[in-house]
Write a protein that holds these residues in place. Structure first.
Motif, PDB file in Angstrom:
ATOM      1  N   ASP A  19      20.100  63.002  -1.483  1.00  0.00           N
ATOM      2  CA  ASP A  19      19.127  63.746  -2.276  1.00  0.00           C
ATOM      3  C   ASP A  19      18.593  64.954  -1.501  1.00  0.00           C
ATOM      4  OD1 ASP A  19      19.463  61.980  -4.312  1.00  0.00           O
ATOM      5  OD2 ASP A  19      17.633  60.830  -3.938  1.00  0.00           O
ATOM      6  N   VAL A  20      18.322  64.762  -0.215  1.00  0.00           N
ATOM      7  CA  VAL A  20      17.838  65.884   0.597  1.00  0.00           C
ATOM      8  C   VAL A  20      18.914  66.971   0.698  1.00  0.00           C
ATOM      9  CG1 VAL A  20      17.114  66.563   2.915  1.00  0.00           C
ATOM     10  CG2 VAL A  20      16.192  64.480   1.885  1.00  0.00           C
ATOM     11  N   ALA A  54      14.438  66.678  -4.129  1.00  0.00           N
ATOM     12  CA  ALA A  54      14.571  65.725  -3.028  1.00  0.00           C
ATOM     13  C   ALA A  54      13.863  64.408  -3.319  1.00  0.00           C
ATOM     14  CB  ALA A  54      14.025  66.342  -1.742  1.00  0.00           C
TER      15      ALA A  54
END
Length: 403
Positions: A19-20, A54
């Motif tokens: 996700d980051v 994120a």
């Protein structure tokens, strides 16, 4: 833990990294100096959009807060629609899929409010959007409904994915439950088989113990009588008496052989009733062995059932065998039969010998075990230099009738 926190939820480290990475890639795209036909977003708007992407799975609530902040940044800065608005669609769709029920409902409310807010904002600040709104009615309706419809469509799609995943999870849980039930049923079947084998083994051991006890009683009694008869032969001068004793020995041996065959065939006399006369035959056999027997009968004799008849015969045989083996030679043996309303009491008394022929104790244990199984009792003790044995044998529930 199953409890959800407001902003942070447990998530695999790999998912967080993914996700980051996606957020960093989105931020890179947002700041590219490429003309997509949209205006470039400000740096605070890019940061808010990247943070929302994120957090979308780690904390859907936090991601929704970030898109709200993104909206305020755009409104305060009079920014036009740009690529950062993709974050709003991503967060609403993801929250509908992975968020809690409350978060999914909030995502739907956010889609509605953000869509209406975007329509109002664009109508007052956007020249081209204002022209669409003030144009033909069909175009105006489409323009006004487009922001809300697109966001709600993304939210509804997320809910559909959520329902599909939930169904798959329920199917997986059901399959696991069925597999667990199958394993439990197999384990229960195996345990039942083990228990059945244990019961079979116990039953086999019980039968073997019964056979051993019966063989002990039958053979022990017969051998005691035969030995007593054989010992008396050298002292007999009368040829007729010798023939009589020999006939008794042969008769006793044949009777013993028949009974042993019945025991080994697991017949054990259980197929027929036992007449009290058979008890008289046992006493008579001891008399013929040269033992003086004082036999008395009180009460009304009755025909015994299979269980009580066999027990009475075996117990009397064992008590008389013990008296013959361990009693003082030449002294009488007292036998009493007492026929009561519910049971038969057999008593045998004799003067004990010098103890040189002590037994193993198996006969006494066998009599106690046999009678306990029928609800009866057996006891023996030396009283006033007389060995007294007493057996109580209850009648069968559907026992014999009076003779």
């Amino acid at each position: 833990m199953t409890e959800r926190r407001t902003f942070i939820r447990p998530l695999a480290t790999r998912s967080i990294i993914v996700d980051v990475a996606w957020a960093a890639f989105a931020a890179f795209v947002f700041v590219l100096p490429v003309d997509f036909g949209l205006e470039h977003a400000s740096f605070p708007a890019v940061v808010a959009a990247a943070a929302a992407i994120a957090l979308r799975r780690l904390s859907p609530s936090g991601a929704m807060i970030m898109v709200v902040i993104l909206g305020f940044v755009q409104v305060q800065g009079y920014e036009r629609p740009s690529l950062v608005d993709v974050a709003l669609f991503v967060v609403i769709g993801t929250t509908a899929v992975v968020g809690s029920k409350a978060e999914a409902v909030l995502a739907g409310a956010l889609a509605l409010v953000a869509g209406v807010g975007a329509t109002v904002y664009l109508a007052y600040t956007g020249y081209r959007f204002a022209m669409l709104v003030t144009g033909p009615a069909d175009r105006a309706v489409l323009a006004l409904a487009a922001p809300v419809t697109s966001l709600l469509a993304v939210w509804a799609g997320g809910l559909a994915v959520r329902a599909f995943r939930s169904r798959n999870q329920e199917s997986a849980k059901r399959a696991d439950a069925e597999a667990a039930a199958s394993r439990a049923a197999a384990a229960a079947t195996q345990a039942e088989a083990v228990a059945t084998r244990a019961v079979d083994v116990a039953e086999s051991e019980r039968i073997r113990a019964d056979i051993a006890r019966d063989v002990h009683d039958v053979v022990g009694h017969s051998l005691a009588v035969i030995i007593a008869q054989a010992d008396s032969v050298p002292f007999l001068d009368d040829e007729a008496r010798i023939r009589e004793v020999s006939a008794t020995i042969a008769s006793t041996a044949r009777s013993s052989l028949v009974e042993v065959r019945q025991v080994l065939g697991h017949i054990d006399g259980s197929g027929a009733t036992t007449d009290p006369g058979s008890l008289d035959e046992i006493v008579q056999g001891i008399r013929e062995a040269g033992v003086d027997v004082d036999h008395t009968v009180r009460g009304t004799p009755r025909t015994l059932g299979p269980d009580t008849g066999t027990a009475a015969r075996r117990v009397l045989q064992e008590m008389l065998t013990n008296a013959l083996r361990h009693g003082a030679p030449g002294l009488p043996v007292v036998v009493r039969e007492t026929w009561r309303s519910a049971d038969l009491v057999l008593e045998v008394e004799n003067v004990p010998g010098d103890g040189s022929t002590a037994g193993s104790g198996r006969g006494v244990e066998g009599m106690q075990s046999r009678l306990s199984a029928l609800g009866g009792s057996f006891d023996a003790a030396v009283l006033d230099d007389v060995f007294a044995a007493r057996a109580r044998i209850p009648f069968d529930v559907h026992g014999g009738t009076n003779r």
